[in-house]
Design a protein around this motif. Structure first.
Motif, PDB file in Angstrom:
ATOM      1  N   GLY A  92      44.768  22.389  30.409  1.00 46.20           N
ATOM      2  CA  GLY A  92      44.656  20.966  30.872  1.00 46.20           C
ATOM      3  C   GLY A  92      43.387  20.290  31.194  1.00 46.20           C
ATOM      4  N   PRO A  93      43.084  19.305  32.013  1.00 44.92           N
ATOM      5  CA  PRO A  93      41.755  18.778  31.853  1.00 44.92           C
ATOM      6  C   PRO A  93      40.528  19.629  32.606  1.00 44.92           C
ATOM      7  N   VAL A  95      46.163  37.679  32.249  1.00 50.36           N
ATOM      8  CA  VAL A  95      45.947  36.186  32.494  1.00 50.36           C
ATOM      9  C   VAL A  95      44.556  35.778  32.557  1.00 50.36           C
ATOM     10  N   GLY A  96      44.152  35.013  31.418  1.00 49.07           N
ATOM     11  CA  GLY A  96      42.776  34.831  31.608  1.00 49.07           C
ATOM     12  C   GLY A  96      42.704  32.933  31.640  1.00 49.07           C
ATOM     13  N   ALA A  97      41.913  33.009  32.637  1.00 51.37           N
ATOM     14  CA  ALA A  97      41.492  31.486  33.167  1.00 51.37           C
ATOM     15  C   ALA A  97      40.134  31.010  32.714  1.00 51.37           C
ATOM     16  N   SER A  98      40.071  30.047  32.015  1.00 49.07           N
ATOM     17  CA  SER A  98      38.814  29.409  31.304  1.00 49.07           C
ATOM     18  C   SER A  98      38.805  28.083  32.125  1.00 49.07           C
ATOM     19  N   GLY A  99      37.662  28.066  33.047  1.00 47.70           N
ATOM     20  CA  GLY A  99      37.358  26.985  33.792  1.00 47.70           C
ATOM     21  C   GLY A  99      37.324  27.139  35.256  1.00 47.70           C
ATOM     22  N   PHE A 129      41.870  23.257  39.854  1.00 46.22           N
ATOM     23  CA  PHE A 129      42.388  24.325  38.839  1.00 46.22           C
ATOM     24  C   PHE A 129      43.238  25.417  39.177  1.00 46.22           C
ATOM     25  N   ALA A 130      42.822  25.691  40.489  1.00 47.86           N
ATOM     26  CA  ALA A 130      43.785  26.831  41.180  1.00 47.86           C
ATOM     27  C   ALA A 130      45.124  26.811  41.143  1.00 47.86           C
ATOM     28  N   PRO A 131      45.807  25.629  41.582  1.00 47.45           N
ATOM     29  CA  PRO A 131      47.014  25.556  41.275  1.00 47.45           C
ATOM     30  C   PRO A 131      47.629  25.688  39.959  1.00 47.45           C
ATOM     31  N   LEU A 156      34.267  29.904  41.223  1.00 51.83           N
ATOM     32  CA  LEU A 156      35.318  30.209  41.927  1.00 51.83           C
ATOM     33  C   LEU A 156      35.112  29.803  43.290  1.00 51.83           C
ATOM     34  N   ASP A 157      36.004  29.004  44.085  1.00 47.27           N
ATOM     35  CA  ASP A 157      35.635  28.541  45.389  1.00 47.27           C
ATOM     36  C   ASP A 157      36.802  29.142  46.357  1.00 47.27           C
ATOM     37  N   SER A 158      36.556  29.028  47.636  1.00 46.70           N
ATOM     38  CA  SER A 158      37.804  29.205  48.433  1.00 46.70           C
ATOM     39  C   SER A 158      39.210  29.127  48.136  1.00 46.70           C
ATOM     40  N   SER A 159      39.385  27.796  47.623  1.00 44.20           N
ATOM     41  CA  SER A 159      40.990  27.618  47.090  1.00 44.20           C
ATOM     42  C   SER A 159      41.144  28.633  45.997  1.00 44.20           C
TER      43      SER A 159
END
Length: 134
Positions: free
Chosen positions: A8-9, A24-28, A34-36, A63-66
């Motif tokens: 995604g963007p 599950v790898g999250a890059s961003g 992006f959390a959703p 990483l923030d609170s959301s």
């Protein structure tokens, strides 16, 4: 090993299956935008029958609170399916967010994915979540 990726963007979310674990790898930046995307990927995998997860945050610079809220939300869903969740993260800045949110002692953190997937999953790993791990 199965691999898929959703781009995604704001970043990308990919997964692979290793030693019975769905990694599950999250890059961003895992923030309000992006959390959703990450949450939707985990929910889709749960719906497809995956139960034991490693959330690989080593590619996430922020990483923030959301993002923290998203992790709590997916943990509840995984727990409801009698699954497991471990977190691969070696970034002290991200680990500090868990600490400040009061969640550092309730998750199983590992420096690498290999370390997180070395032991088989246990169906009762989240049974007493969110109590402090010993």
């Amino acid at each position: 090993m199965t691999e898929q990726e959703l781009a995604g963007p704001q970043g990308s979310v990919g997964y692979r299956v290793t030693n019975g674990w769905t990694v599950v790898g999250a890059s961003g930046e895992i923030d309000i935008a992006f959390a959703p995307v990450v949450r939707a990927a985990v929910v889709r995998l749960l719906d497809d029958g995956h139960r034991h997860f490693v959330l690989d945050l080593r590619g996430a610079p922020f990483l923030d609170s959301s993002g923290l809220g998203m992790i709590v939300a997916v943990t509840k869903r995984i727990q409801a399916r009698h699954g497991s969740l471990r977190i691969a993260c070696d970034d002290e800045r991200l680990l500090r967010v868990f600490h400040l949110g009061g969640l550092r002692p309730v998750y199983s953190f590992h420096d690498t994915v290999e370390e997180a997937t070395a032991r088989p999953a246990g169906a009762d790993e989240l049974a007493d979540w969110p109590h402090v791990r010993h």
